[in-house]
Design a protein around this motif. Structure first.
Motif, mmCIF file in Angstrom:
data_model
loop_
_atom_site.group_PDB
_atom_site.id
_atom_site.type_symbol
_atom_site.label_atom_id
_atom_site.label_comp_id
_atom_site.label_asym_id
_atom_site.label_seq_id
_atom_site.Cartn_x
_atom_site.Cartn_y
_atom_site.Cartn_z
ATOM 1 N N ARG A 40 -105.353 -51.198 111.761
ATOM 2 C CA ARG A 40 -104.396 -50.132 111.466
ATOM 3 C C ARG A 40 -103.248 -50.097 112.468
ATOM 4 N NH1 ARG A 40 -106.199 -47.522 107.139
ATOM 5 N NH2 ARG A 40 -108.444 -47.387 106.817
ATOM 6 N N GLY A 41 -103.484 -50.563 113.690
ATOM 7 C CA GLY A 41 -102.408 -50.612 114.685
ATOM 8 C C GLY A 41 -101.326 -51.604 114.290
ATOM 9 N N LYS A 42 -101.723 -52.769 113.808
ATOM 10 C CA LYS A 42 -100.776 -53.809 113.386
ATOM 11 C C LYS A 42 -100.456 -53.717 111.899
ATOM 12 C CE LYS A 42 -102.591 -57.115 116.733
ATOM 13 N NZ LYS A 42 -103.310 -58.390 116.880
ATOM 14 N N ASN A 43 -101.239 -52.915 111.163
ATOM 15 C CA ASN A 43 -101.109 -52.758 109.718
ATOM 16 C C ASN A 43 -101.197 -54.108 108.994
ATOM 17 O OD1 ASN A 43 -100.956 -51.177 107.441
ATOM 18 N ND2 ASN A 43 -98.726 -51.359 107.295
ATOM 19 N N GLU A 44 -102.198 -54.908 109.392
ATOM 20 C CA GLU A 44 -102.435 -56.192 108.741
ATOM 21 C C GLU A 44 -103.917 -56.516 108.761
ATOM 22 O OE1 GLU A 44 -101.682 -59.295 112.421
ATOM 23 O OE2 GLU A 44 -99.981 -58.767 111.167
#
Length: 155
Positions: A40-44
């Motif tokens: 979720r931090g990098k959204n990948e």
């Protein structure tokens, strides 16, 4: 006796090795199963840990496995999980094997063309081919005329 039946989805990691044994055909290959999660931090999506299983197939499943699978193929394997521990050269080893009951290509990640295996003894026993049933649903006008009903009027 209770057995642990698992379903593993992954990729063929090694080319299947086929052997003719006294008990019948046998094939084995390594299956790589990698978990994926959404970072979720990098959204990948990110790859997690990879587990490797040795998949064992016997009899007709072994023959079909050797003829159908290649390295990198996405597969679904269902079978009995066998976890073994061993001490080799002073080191402890643990391996996880799957005695396969069913193996198939993962159709969520590609297509596959199925070809039924024809055994010589099955052709004689089967007799003449039976016609395929008509599974098509008749069009509404055809269905009404076949049933002898009048069309409903909507007001």
């Amino acid at each position: 006796m209770n057995e642990t039946i698992v379903c593993a989805v992954g990729n063929v990691a090694t080319q299947p090795v086929y052997r003719e044994l006294a008990t019948g055909p046998s094939a084995r290959f390594r299956l790589a199963v990698t978990s994926r999660y959404l970072d979720r931090g990098k959204n990948e999506w990110t790859d997690g840990h990879t587990n490797f299983f040795t998949v064992w197939a016997n009899r007709q499943l072994a023959t079909n496995t050797a003829a159908s699978l290649n390295v990198g193929d996405p597969v679904v394997v269902q079978g009995r999980l066998k976890v073994r521990s061993d001490v080799r050269e002073g080191q402890s080893w643990t391996s996880a094997d799957i005695d396969a009951l069913a193996i198939g290509h993962d159709l969520a990640r590609g297509t596959s063309a199925f070809r039924r295996v024809v055994r010589p003894d099955a052709v004689v026993a089967a007799g003449p081919p039976r016609p395929e049933p008509d599974w098509e649903t008749p069009a509404p006008a055809e269905a009404e005329s076949q049933q002898g009903l009048e069309p409903a009027v909507v007001t």
